[in-house]
Design a protein around this motif. Structure first.
Motif, PDB file in Angstrom:
ATOM      1  N   GLU A 109       0.866  -1.193   0.000  1.00  0.00           N
ATOM      2  CA  GLU A 109       0.000   0.000   0.000  1.00  0.00           C
ATOM      3  C   GLU A 109       0.891   1.227   0.000  1.00  0.00           C
ATOM      4  O   GLU A 109       1.953   1.237   0.636  1.00  0.00           O
ATOM      5  CB  GLU A 109      -0.895  -0.003   1.235  1.00  0.00           C
ATOM      6  N   ILE A 110       0.485   2.272  -0.712  1.00  0.00           N
ATOM      7  CA  ILE A 110       1.244   3.523  -0.747  1.00  0.00           C
ATOM      8  C   ILE A 110       0.376   4.637  -0.186  1.00  0.00           C
ATOM      9  O   ILE A 110      -0.789   4.791  -0.574  1.00  0.00           O
ATOM     10  CB  ILE A 110       1.701   3.889  -2.173  1.00  0.00           C
ATOM     11  N   GLY A 111       0.927   5.430   0.707  1.00  0.00           N
ATOM     12  CA  GLY A 111       0.191   6.557   1.270  1.00  0.00           C
ATOM     13  C   GLY A 111       0.984   7.232   2.363  1.00  0.00           C
ATOM     14  O   GLY A 111       2.170   6.939   2.570  1.00  0.00           O
ATOM     15  N   LYS A 112       0.347   8.136   3.050  1.00  0.00           N
ATOM     16  CA  LYS A 112       0.973   8.798   4.186  1.00  0.00           C
ATOM     17  C   LYS A 112       1.106   7.802   5.343  1.00  0.00           C
ATOM     18  O   LYS A 112       0.368   6.821   5.426  1.00  0.00           O
ATOM     19  CB  LYS A 112       0.151  10.007   4.623  1.00  0.00           C
ATOM     20  N   THR A 117      -4.050   4.945   6.409  1.00  0.00           N
ATOM     21  CA  THR A 117      -3.312   4.098   5.473  1.00  0.00           C
ATOM     22  C   THR A 117      -3.026   2.736   6.083  1.00  0.00           C
ATOM     23  O   THR A 117      -3.114   1.702   5.410  1.00  0.00           O
ATOM     24  CB  THR A 117      -1.985   4.774   5.073  1.00  0.00           C
ATOM     25  N   THR A 118      -2.692   2.719   7.376  1.00  0.00           N
ATOM     26  CA  THR A 118      -2.404   1.463   8.063  1.00  0.00           C
ATOM     27  C   THR A 118      -3.630   0.557   8.054  1.00  0.00           C
ATOM     28  O   THR A 118      -3.525  -0.654   7.790  1.00  0.00           O
ATOM     29  CB  THR A 118      -1.962   1.731   9.510  1.00  0.00           C
ATOM     30  N   PHE A 119      -4.802   1.109   8.332  1.00  0.00           N
ATOM     31  CA  PHE A 119      -6.035   0.323   8.307  1.00  0.00           C
ATOM     32  C   PHE A 119      -6.304  -0.233   6.908  1.00  0.00           C
ATOM     33  O   PHE A 119      -6.634  -1.416   6.754  1.00  0.00           O
ATOM     34  CB  PHE A 119      -7.211   1.186   8.767  1.00  0.00           C
ATOM     35  N   ASN A 120      -6.203   0.623   5.895  1.00  0.00           N
ATOM     36  CA  ASN A 120      -6.454   0.175   4.521  1.00  0.00           C
ATOM     37  C   ASN A 120      -5.512  -0.961   4.133  1.00  0.00           C
ATOM     38  O   ASN A 120      -5.919  -1.945   3.501  1.00  0.00           O
ATOM     39  CB  ASN A 120      -6.289   1.349   3.555  1.00  0.00           C
ATOM     40  N   PHE A 121      -4.262  -0.807   4.511  1.00  0.00           N
ATOM     41  CA  PHE A 121      -3.240  -1.808   4.192  1.00  0.00           C
ATOM     42  C   PHE A 121      -3.565  -3.152   4.846  1.00  0.00           C
ATOM     43  O   PHE A 121      -3.568  -4.204   4.194  1.00  0.00           O
ATOM     44  CB  PHE A 121      -1.883  -1.281   4.657  1.00  0.00           C
ATOM     45  N   LEU A 122      -3.866  -3.131   6.128  1.00  0.00           N
ATOM     46  CA  LEU A 122      -4.122  -4.374   6.857  1.00  0.00           C
ATOM     47  C   LEU A 122      -5.430  -5.037   6.416  1.00  0.00           C
ATOM     48  O   LEU A 122      -5.513  -6.272   6.345  1.00  0.00           O
ATOM     49  CB  LEU A 122      -4.158  -4.095   8.359  1.00  0.00           C
ATOM     50  N   GLU A 123      -6.441  -4.245   6.106  1.00  0.00           N
ATOM     51  CA  GLU A 123      -7.708  -4.816   5.658  1.00  0.00           C
ATOM     52  C   GLU A 123      -7.551  -5.534   4.317  1.00  0.00           C
ATOM     53  O   GLU A 123      -8.115  -6.618   4.113  1.00  0.00           O
ATOM     54  CB  GLU A 123      -8.768  -3.718   5.554  1.00  0.00           C
ATOM     55  N   ALA A 146      -4.584  -0.912  15.029  1.00  0.00           N
ATOM     56  CA  ALA A 146      -5.067  -1.317  13.709  1.00  0.00           C
ATOM     57  C   ALA A 146      -5.066  -2.834  13.564  1.00  0.00           C
ATOM     58  O   ALA A 146      -6.018  -3.419  13.022  1.00  0.00           O
ATOM     59  CB  ALA A 146      -4.208  -0.673  12.620  1.00  0.00           C
ATOM     60  N   VAL A 147      -4.007  -3.498  14.024  1.00  0.00           N
ATOM     61  CA  VAL A 147      -3.934  -4.961  13.922  1.00  0.00           C
ATOM     62  C   VAL A 147      -5.053  -5.612  14.722  1.00  0.00           C
ATOM     63  O   VAL A 147      -5.744  -6.525  14.246  1.00  0.00           O
ATOM     64  CB  VAL A 147      -2.554  -5.471  14.399  1.00  0.00           C
TER      65      VAL A 147
END
Length: 281
Positions: A109-112, A117-123, A146-147
């Motif tokens: 995932e790319i973002g700030k 961004t962490t939530f989007n990545f883990l989901e 988030a985890v």
């Protein structure tokens, strides 16, 4: 770009994934840099499409996560307030998940470097993994909440906290060399992680591979991405090549073959073939 012969496309693609800059590819191949940029976007979109079709129901035991810094268009300190709100330019972080056993990268995932961004990545990562696994991250504060929110009790999770010792000289020179690590703390957070496997070594080594094989991420150069989508496509192409086409030195096969995602070594003709893409879909 559509008028390029297949062998010319393969040459350009091969140079892109081996760390050559756009202008050096232009000089060597004779293909105009604008055409190379459009081809990079087309190849990146195709790489993402195939990866999304293949990288699901992945079985994993040990997952490592890390982030690598880059920037788009300009450094963060040069961004206007409006640009900072929009988030398209300035500092960007590539969140990478890597299976420590197969070396497969199922998702990035790319973002700030934010909670969102962490939530989007883990989901998105959760959708691709079908087994319970042990997860290790660095000490970024967004990870524990988030985890737990995304995986609940479905993972064994730990953070690796590195304590650095920076001397005055090192603070002056930290742009060029990292500070010395004086202590490492392994902090179990969720479930029952095996202390012997709390590590981010493999994914950190992947960060070096990214910097070496993507010119736009090489430090202290002017080869940075001018648009966020260009960076996204370049990273998509890099990870497809890494997962499916490049023989891993320690595995002696590709990570995708080791993980059972594919049963053969992909080449550029497979990648560019429409019929092969239809078979994958």
């Amino acid at each position: 770009m559509n008028q390029l012969k297949t062998d010319k496309k393969i040459l350009v693609a091969s140079m892109l994934v081996e760390g050559s800059s756009i202008r050096s590819i232009e000089r060597i191949t004779g293909v105009h840099r604008d055409t190379i940029m459009r081809l990079n976007i087309s190849l990146g979109e195709r790489a993402r499409e195939i990866s999304d079709n293949l990288l699901y129901d992945v079985k994993c035991n040990l997952m490592q996560i890390d982030e690598i810094w880059g920037y788009v268009s300009k450094k963060q300190k040069q961004c206007t307030p409006k640009e900072k709100r929009q988030g398209e330019v300035g500092d960007q972080y590539i969140f990478v998940a890597l299976d420590a056993e197969t070396k497969l990268v199922p998702y990035f995932e790319i973002g700030k470097r934010t909670m969102e961004t962490t939530f989007n990545f883990l989901e998105e990562l959760k959708k691709r993994i079908s087994t319970r696994f042990q997860l290790t991250t660095d000490s970024f504060p967004a990870y524990p909440y988030a985890v737990e929110s995304v995986f609940h009790k479905q993972v064994d999770y730990a953070q690796l906290d590195k304590i650095y010792n920076e001397s005055t000289e090192q603070k002056v020179q930290k742009r060029y060399s990292p500070a010395n690590i004086i202590r490492i703390k392994k902090n179990p957070v969720l479930g029952n992680p095996d202390v012997n496997h709390i590590s981010t070594s493999y994914v950190e080594r992947q960060n070096l591979t990214m910097r070496m094989n993507m010119r736009r991420l090489t430090r202290l150069t002017n080869a940075f991405s001018k648009k966020l989508y260009n960076l996204y496509c370049a990273v998509s192409l890099h990870f497809f090549y890494y997962n499916f086409m490049r023989i891993h030195q320690s595995l002696r096969i590709t990570p995708a073959m080791q993980a059972g995602v594919t049963n053969h070594l992909w080449n550029w003709n497979d990648f560019l073939s429409t019929s092969h893409l239809q078979q994958v879909a």
